[in-house]
Motif scaffolding. Sequence first.
Motif, PDB file in Angstrom:
ATOM      1  N   LEU A  29      -4.236  -8.430   8.044  1.00  0.00           N
ATOM      2  CA  LEU A  29      -4.726  -9.812   8.155  1.00  0.00           C
ATOM      3  C   LEU A  29      -5.910  -9.907   9.103  1.00  0.00           C
ATOM      4  O   LEU A  29      -6.894 -10.594   8.815  1.00  0.00           O
ATOM      5  N   ARG A  30      -5.819  -9.220  10.250  1.00  0.00           N
ATOM      6  CA  ARG A  30      -6.919  -9.263  11.224  1.00  0.00           C
ATOM      7  C   ARG A  30      -8.209  -8.687  10.644  1.00  0.00           C
ATOM      8  O   ARG A  30      -9.296  -9.157  10.928  1.00  0.00           O
ATOM      9  N   LEU A  31      -8.060  -7.616   9.854  1.00  0.00           N
ATOM     10  CA  LEU A  31      -9.232  -6.974   9.259  1.00  0.00           C
ATOM     11  C   LEU A  31      -9.634  -7.601   7.932  1.00  0.00           C
ATOM     12  O   LEU A  31     -10.679  -7.265   7.381  1.00  0.00           O
ATOM     13  N   ASP A  32      -8.761  -8.478   7.403  1.00  0.00           N
ATOM     14  CA  ASP A  32      -8.978  -9.102   6.101  1.00  0.00           C
ATOM     15  C   ASP A  32      -9.137  -8.041   5.015  1.00  0.00           C
ATOM     16  O   ASP A  32     -10.102  -8.025   4.247  1.00  0.00           O
ATOM     17  N   VAL A  33      -8.166  -7.102   4.981  1.00  0.00           N
ATOM     18  CA  VAL A  33      -8.147  -6.023   3.994  1.00  0.00           C
ATOM     19  C   VAL A  33      -6.769  -5.981   3.340  1.00  0.00           C
ATOM     20  O   VAL A  33      -5.780  -6.459   3.904  1.00  0.00           O
ATOM     21  N   PRO A  34      -6.661  -5.395   2.149  1.00  0.00           N
ATOM     22  CA  PRO A  34      -5.356  -5.294   1.498  1.00  0.00           C
ATOM     23  C   PRO A  34      -4.453  -4.261   2.165  1.00  0.00           C
ATOM     24  O   PRO A  34      -4.929  -3.296   2.767  1.00  0.00           O
ATOM     25  N   LEU A  35      -3.165  -4.472   2.024  1.00  0.00           N
ATOM     26  CA  LEU A  35      -2.140  -3.545   2.501  1.00  0.00           C
ATOM     27  C   LEU A  35      -1.348  -3.075   1.298  1.00  0.00           C
ATOM     28  O   LEU A  35      -0.879  -3.892   0.507  1.00  0.00           O
ATOM     29  N   THR A  36      -1.213  -1.778   1.141  1.00  0.00           N
ATOM     30  CA  THR A  36      -0.427  -1.200   0.054  1.00  0.00           C
ATOM     31  C   THR A  36       0.714  -0.404   0.645  1.00  0.00           C
ATOM     32  O   THR A  36       0.493   0.473   1.484  1.00  0.00           O
ATOM     33  N   ARG A  37       1.930  -0.719   0.209  1.00  0.00           N
ATOM     34  CA  ARG A  37       3.110   0.026   0.646  1.00  0.00           C
ATOM     35  C   ARG A  37       3.444   1.078  -0.395  1.00  0.00           C
ATOM     36  O   ARG A  37       3.431   0.807  -1.588  1.00  0.00           O
ATOM     37  N   ILE A  38       3.771   2.270   0.073  1.00  0.00           N
ATOM     38  CA  ILE A  38       4.175   3.354  -0.814  1.00  0.00           C
ATOM     39  C   ILE A  38       5.700   3.441  -0.743  1.00  0.00           C
ATOM     40  O   ILE A  38       6.261   3.818   0.297  1.00  0.00           O
ATOM     41  N   ASP A  39       6.373   3.063  -1.821  1.00  0.00           N
ATOM     42  CA  ASP A  39       7.839   3.123  -1.857  1.00  0.00           C
ATOM     43  C   ASP A  39       8.312   4.564  -1.777  1.00  0.00           C
ATOM     44  O   ASP A  39       7.672   5.479  -2.295  1.00  0.00           O
ATOM     45  N   GLY A  40       9.441   4.757  -1.100  1.00  0.00           N
ATOM     46  CA  GLY A  40      10.028   6.086  -0.978  1.00  0.00           C
ATOM     47  C   GLY A  40       9.339   6.966   0.042  1.00  0.00           C
ATOM     48  O   GLY A  40       9.566   8.171   0.085  1.00  0.00           O
ATOM     49  N   ALA A  41       8.474   6.382   0.858  1.00  0.00           N
ATOM     50  CA  ALA A  41       7.752   7.142   1.876  1.00  0.00           C
ATOM     51  C   ALA A  41       7.927   6.478   3.231  1.00  0.00           C
ATOM     52  O   ALA A  41       8.084   5.268   3.328  1.00  0.00           O
ATOM     53  N   GLY A  42       7.882   7.306   4.260  1.00  0.00           N
ATOM     54  CA  GLY A  42       7.964   6.810   5.625  1.00  0.00           C
ATOM     55  C   GLY A  42       6.597   6.880   6.283  1.00  0.00           C
ATOM     56  O   GLY A  42       5.610   6.358   5.763  1.00  0.00           O
ATOM     57  N   HIS A  43       6.532   7.568   7.416  1.00  0.00           N
ATOM     58  CA  HIS A  43       5.317   7.622   8.225  1.00  0.00           C
ATOM     59  C   HIS A  43       4.230   8.519   7.625  1.00  0.00           C
ATOM     60  O   HIS A  43       3.063   8.391   7.970  1.00  0.00           O
ATOM     61  N   GLU A  44       4.600   9.426   6.728  1.00  0.00           N
ATOM     62  CA  GLU A  44       3.631  10.359   6.153  1.00  0.00           C
ATOM     63  C   GLU A  44       3.681  10.315   4.623  1.00  0.00           C
ATOM     64  O   GLU A  44       4.164  11.254   3.969  1.00  0.00           O
ATOM     65  N   PRO A  45       3.189   9.250   4.024  1.00  0.00           N
ATOM     66  CA  PRO A  45       3.293   9.109   2.567  1.00  0.00           C
ATOM     67  C   PRO A  45       2.611  10.235   1.797  1.00  0.00           C
ATOM     68  O   PRO A  45       3.026  10.569   0.700  1.00  0.00           O
ATOM     69  N   TRP A  46       1.569  10.837   2.356  1.00  0.00           N
ATOM     70  CA  TRP A  46       0.863  11.929   1.679  1.00  0.00           C
ATOM     71  C   TRP A  46       1.748  13.169   1.547  1.00  0.00           C
ATOM     72  O   TRP A  46       1.528  13.977   0.658  1.00  0.00           O
ATOM     73  N   LEU A  47       2.781  13.298   2.404  1.00  0.00           N
ATOM     74  CA  LEU A  47       3.734  14.402   2.298  1.00  0.00           C
ATOM     75  C   LEU A  47       4.991  13.995   1.532  1.00  0.00           C
ATOM     76  O   LEU A  47       5.570  14.793   0.798  1.00  0.00           O
ATOM     77  N   GLU A  48       5.416  12.762   1.718  1.00  0.00           N
ATOM     78  CA  GLU A  48       6.692  12.295   1.159  1.00  0.00           C
ATOM     79  C   GLU A  48       6.566  11.809  -0.291  1.00  0.00           C
ATOM     80  O   GLU A  48       7.523  11.912  -1.059  1.00  0.00           O
ATOM     81  N   GLN A  49       5.419  11.287  -0.646  1.00  0.00           N
ATOM     82  CA  GLN A  49       5.148  10.818  -2.014  1.00  0.00           C
ATOM     83  C   GLN A  49       3.725  11.234  -2.394  1.00  0.00           C
ATOM     84  O   GLN A  49       2.851  10.390  -2.626  1.00  0.00           O
ATOM     85  N   PRO A  50       3.478  12.551  -2.455  1.00  0.00           N
ATOM     86  CA  PRO A  50       2.091  13.001  -2.662  1.00  0.00           C
ATOM     87  C   PRO A  50       1.477  12.543  -3.979  1.00  0.00           C
ATOM     88  O   PRO A  50       0.295  12.184  -4.008  1.00  0.00           O
ATOM     89  N   ASP A  51       2.238  12.528  -5.059  1.00  0.00           N
ATOM     90  CA  ASP A  51       1.663  12.122  -6.349  1.00  0.00           C
ATOM     91  C   ASP A  51       1.274  10.650  -6.355  1.00  0.00           C
ATOM     92  O   ASP A  51       0.211  10.283  -6.842  1.00  0.00           O
ATOM     93  N   VAL A  52       2.140   9.823  -5.797  1.00  0.00           N
ATOM     94  CA  VAL A  52       1.857   8.384  -5.736  1.00  0.00           C
ATOM     95  C   VAL A  52       0.663   8.125  -4.822  1.00  0.00           C
ATOM     96  O   VAL A  52      -0.247   7.354  -5.164  1.00  0.00           O
ATOM     97  N   THR A  53       0.646   8.777  -3.675  1.00  0.00           N
ATOM     98  CA  THR A  53      -0.457   8.597  -2.728  1.00  0.00           C
ATOM     99  C   THR A  53      -1.767   9.085  -3.328  1.00  0.00           C
ATOM    100  O   THR A  53      -2.792   8.403  -3.247  1.00  0.00           O
ATOM    101  N   ARG A  54      -1.744  10.246  -3.953  1.00  0.00           N
ATOM    102  CA  ARG A  54      -2.941  10.800  -4.580  1.00  0.00           C
ATOM    103  C   ARG A  54      -3.472   9.862  -5.672  1.00  0.00           C
ATOM    104  O   ARG A  54      -4.676   9.605  -5.749  1.00  0.00           O
ATOM    105  N   ALA A  55      -2.578   9.341  -6.499  1.00  0.00           N
ATOM    106  CA  ALA A  55      -3.002   8.427  -7.563  1.00  0.00           C
ATOM    107  C   ALA A  55      -3.639   7.171  -6.975  1.00  0.00           C
ATOM    108  O   ALA A  55      -4.659   6.680  -7.477  1.00  0.00           O
ATOM    109  N   HIS A  56      -3.050   6.662  -5.897  1.00  0.00           N
ATOM    110  CA  HIS A  56      -3.618   5.470  -5.267  1.00  0.00           C
ATOM    111  C   HIS A  56      -4.997   5.771  -4.678  1.00  0.00           C
ATOM    112  O   HIS A  56      -5.936   4.991  -4.851  1.00  0.00           O
ATOM    113  N   LEU A  57      -5.129   6.894  -3.996  1.00  0.00           N
ATOM    114  CA  LEU A  57      -6.417   7.251  -3.394  1.00  0.00           C
ATOM    115  C   LEU A  57      -7.488   7.462  -4.456  1.00  0.00           C
ATOM    116  O   LEU A  57      -8.640   7.057  -4.277  1.00  0.00           O
ATOM    117  N   ARG A  58      -7.117   8.077  -5.572  1.00  0.00           N
ATOM    118  CA  ARG A  58      -8.092   8.253  -6.654  1.00  0.00           C
ATOM    119  C   ARG A  58      -8.560   6.907  -7.193  1.00  0.00           C
ATOM    120  O   ARG A  58      -9.748   6.706  -7.443  1.00  0.00           O
TER     121      ARG A  58
END
Length: 79
Positions: A29-58
Amino acid sequence: MSAACPRRVEILGGAEDPRPLSALRSLALRLDVPLTRIDGAGHEPWLEQPDVTRAHLRRFVRGVAGPSGSDRHASRTGG
């Protein structure tokens, strides 16, 4: 604060991150940017949900570069 950010920013966070989701929401909200939550991931989504994170980053990078890819050249040259 948002003026100091690059022209397109998005916050990614794991839905099960031990940091309070309210902190990420507040920052988004402070930065006025979107927030995306990665389900099934904790503090390190790139390790815990790599396929989902990779697809989002692409998707994000494609959106930034646009169909012409004009931003790709600028990022490679540093400018």
